[in-house]
Write an enzyme that holds these catalytic residues in place. Structure first.
Site, short mmCIF file in Angstrom:
data_model
loop_
_atom_site.label_atom_id
_atom_site.label_comp_id
_atom_site.label_asym_id
_atom_site.label_seq_id
_atom_site.Cartn_x
_atom_site.Cartn_y
_atom_site.Cartn_z
N CYS A 185 -18.35 -5.86 -18.74
CA CYS A 185 -17.34 -4.34 -18.70
C CYS A 185 -18.02 -3.90 -19.69
CB CYS A 185 -16.32 -5.27 -20.23
SG CYS A 185 -14.99 -3.98 -20.10
N CYS A 188 -16.17 -2.80 -22.79
CA CYS A 188 -16.39 -3.09 -23.91
C CYS A 188 -17.82 -2.85 -24.72
CB CYS A 188 -16.38 -5.03 -23.25
SG CYS A 188 -14.78 -5.49 -22.56
N CYS A 534 -13.99 14.31 -16.58
CA CYS A 534 -14.80 12.64 -17.49
C CYS A 534 -15.79 13.09 -16.64
CB CYS A 534 -13.42 12.40 -17.18
SG CYS A 534 -13.83 10.42 -17.22
N CYS A 537 -16.43 9.43 -15.30
CA CYS A 537 -15.66 9.63 -13.85
C CYS A 537 -16.96 10.36 -12.93
CB CYS A 537 -14.69 10.27 -13.42
SG CYS A 537 -13.94 10.39 -14.63
#
Length: 622
Positions: A185, A188, A534, A537
């Site tokens: 992740c 994470c 972003c 993104c």
């Protein structure tokens, strides 16, 4: 006189000779400077995807800077980094300093979760460690000297690794924080260094607060028991009881949030004056009345207070005189209506008897139903509180509580209260038109020009602005609210123009085309909600485009994107951060699934293989 002419010529020749020699010296200095600059530049290795792994594997110790050419901090660091490289190159064995242009080598930046510039990582035998010393030449040399020593070992992690064997003992601490994560992740990985630093800070407090982590892909039983559905998921525990973690996710934010969570949320009150001084004029206040500290209902009340401690203030008392002042008995909870927002249509306080309650959940539910007054004020600090309600109606005007203007502010609010009293299933709030001008614009009312404007989120979550009134008319407002509740109004939809062409393999969706593309029941749709500014993104963009290209021939699958800052999306597709990705299966468009998997092409393909609901030609080959 001839000798004077010869003397003058000799002087000129001498001056020209000196000038020429000086020029040659200057040229030599320039050459030497250029050579020094080239030498300095060459002391920092330039890494690309072609040589990165070789350099890392060939050296036990390497420092790497991930930078962006336009980054001011990177430019400031550059000469300091070069000087450190010059020194470290002379060591035995030398320790190379290297740099990566993260704007070009985006795959390398993504691989090491680089999200800001400059990012410095020290590689020891191929294992990366985040640089955490001063960004000076001395700091770099000091850091490398310590960590390049043959006997250096990383200090033990401050975050405790939890398994099913030690989990229960860990959460039985007075207060603790647990992260459920997945190794793949990205979010994470981004959280990990801040979480570790916060754990170190909290371990040295006078009352240490332990932080733990659970690999949810390994400890699947724990993840299932605590209903973990995305990563990272953080829970706060008090002596084994779970609470949602609603705090920040940076080092300082985690530390401050957890320190504020220490102790009980409800405070013992010893006098009526103490109770009154704890009340805020614009927020509800919750008070519990008991006759002894061993009352099990008191523990339930304290647990309920802890569950809502970030939103409201709580108190409790054992003094019967305080109960008498509020005409109540022990084993009672009162929720006080904020003084500023009290109206004749509601009580000054709501009473709950604790005789038959089963647990703290009953108290939480009672408070929740009374957490906003009949007509409160929508403000920056309670947006989250109001936004969960639908229908929700705003009345925009100049809200001013100063002495000279509060009477006018209350006059308008009382007009709203008269309407609100007839529609208890709708939440009403006044909102200052200047403070919430962006919200006015969201409803298309920014050019209204009227003194007062009304707009509602309907039961369906859509936006319904009222036609601006020149003067307040109760009948007109009543009619508008009634039609809104019955779904007889046309919603306002913010949308960019529908693209005339869709040449990219990633389909562009706007507000007006959302239903046609995303809610097409003949197709599965994977849609990314993004913001133009972003960074994550932008990193995802080439990967997402490659995915779309790979499945381009799949007629029953659509890979789409939508600028969520410029277009309205249905409530079920709400974006709380960017990018947010949803999978809308063909057979259940009203309940899209938020994608929480990895962000490589292979990760997306694996997910689509497992979740496709319609014919997928390449499904077996994925």
């Amino acid at each position: 006189m001839a000798w004077k002419k010869y003397l003058w010529l000799l002087t000129v020749i001498a001056l020209l000779t000196v000038s020429s020699v000086k020029a040659e010296d200057d040229d030599d200095d320039t050459v030497e400077e250029k050579e020094d600059e080239e030498k300095e530049e060459s002391d920092v290795l330039v890494l690309t995807k072609d040589n990165f792994d070789k350099v890392i594997n060939d050296n036990d110790n390497v420092m790497v800077e991930f930078y962006a050419p336009w980054c001011g901090h990177c430019k400031s660091l550059e000469p300091l980094y070069a000087k450190a490289a010059q020194v470290l190159k002379t060591w035995d064995p030398p320790v190379p300093l290297a740099k990566v242009d993260a704007t070009i080598e985006s795959d390398l930046a993504s691989r090491f979760d680089v999200s800001g510039y400059p990012t410095l990582k020290f590689f020891k035998k191929g294992v990366p460690y985040d640089y955490d010393d001063a960004r000076t030449t001395e700091g770099l040399i000091r850091y490398v000297k310590e960590r390049s020593a043959p006997d250096w070992k990383p200090p033990p992690e401050a975050v405790v690794t939890l398994t099913k064997d030690n989990f229960k003992d860990f959460i039985n601490n007075d207060l603790s924080l647990v992260e459920f994560y997945a190794p793949w992740c990205g979010h994470c990985k981004a959280l990990a260094p801040s979480y570790e630093k916060a754990a170190k800070q909290l371990n040295i407090q006078s009352e240490p607060i332990p932080l733990g982590k659970v690999d949810a892909t390994v400890e699947t039983e724990l993840a299932s028991e605590y209903e973990v559905s995305g990563y990272p998921t953080l829970f706060l525990f008090r002596k084994g009881k779970k609470y949602e973690y609603n705090g920040p996710r940076d080092e300082t934010g985690i530390v401050n949030y957890m320190i504020m969570q220490q102790g009980e949320a409800s405070k013992l009150k010893l006098s009526v004056k103490d109770v009154k001084s704890s009340m805020k004029q614009d927020e509800i206040y919750v008070m519990g009345f008991f006759d002894n500290l061993n009352d099990p209902k008191l523990r339930m009340y304290m647990d309920a207070a802890n569950a809502m401690r970030e939103e409201f203030s709580f108190g409790h008392t054992l003094d019967p005189k305080i109960g008498d002042a509020y005409k109540t008995n022990p084993q009672t909870v009162l929720v006080f209506t904020p003084e500023r927002y009290y109206t004749k249509y509601e009580p000054k306080w709501h009473v709950m008897k604790l005789d038959d309650i089963k647990d703290e959940g009953d108290i939480v539910e009672f408070v929740r139903k009374r957490e906003v007054p009949l007509v409160g004020q929508y403000k920056a600090n309670n947006i989250k509180l109001y936004q969960k309600y639908r229908p929700l109606c705003f009345v925009f005007y100049t809200v001013d509580w100063s002495f000279d203007h509060r009477e006018a502010t209350q006059l308008w609010r009382n007009k709203v209260a008269k309407i609100a009293n007839n529609h208890k299933e709708v939440k009403f709030a006044i909102a200052d038109e200047d403070e919430h001008s962006h919200l006015l614009a969201e409803f298309g009312l920014d050019d209204s020009g009227e003194e007062i404007n009304i707009a509602c989120y309907g039961p369906d979550g859509k936006k319904y602005p009222m036609e601006p009134m020149e003067e307040w008319e109760d009948d007109e407002v009543e009619e508008y609210i009634t039609k809104m509740k019955k779904g007889k109004l046309t919603p306002h939809l913010k949308s960019q123009p529908i693209p005339k062409r869709q040449d990219s393999p990633v389909k562009t969706v706007v507000g007006k085309s959302f239903d046609k593309i995303v809610k097409d029941k003949s197709k599965d749709v994977l849609i990314e909600l993004y913001a133009p500014w972003c960074g994550h993104c932008k990193q995802l963009e080439p990967i997402y485009k490659e995915l779309a290209t790979k499945v381009k021939k799949e007629k029953n699958l659509v890979i789409a994107k939508m600028d969520a800052t410029a277009n309205d999306v249905p409530e079920a597709f709400k974006a709380e951060g960017f990018p947010t990705i949803y999978f809308a299966p063909s057979n259940n468009k009203e309940n899209p699934v938020k994608y929480s998997g990895g962000r490589t092409v292979d990760d997306f393909m694996k997910y689509l293989k497992e979740h496709a609901t319609v014919a997928f030609k390449g499904k077996d080959e994925l």
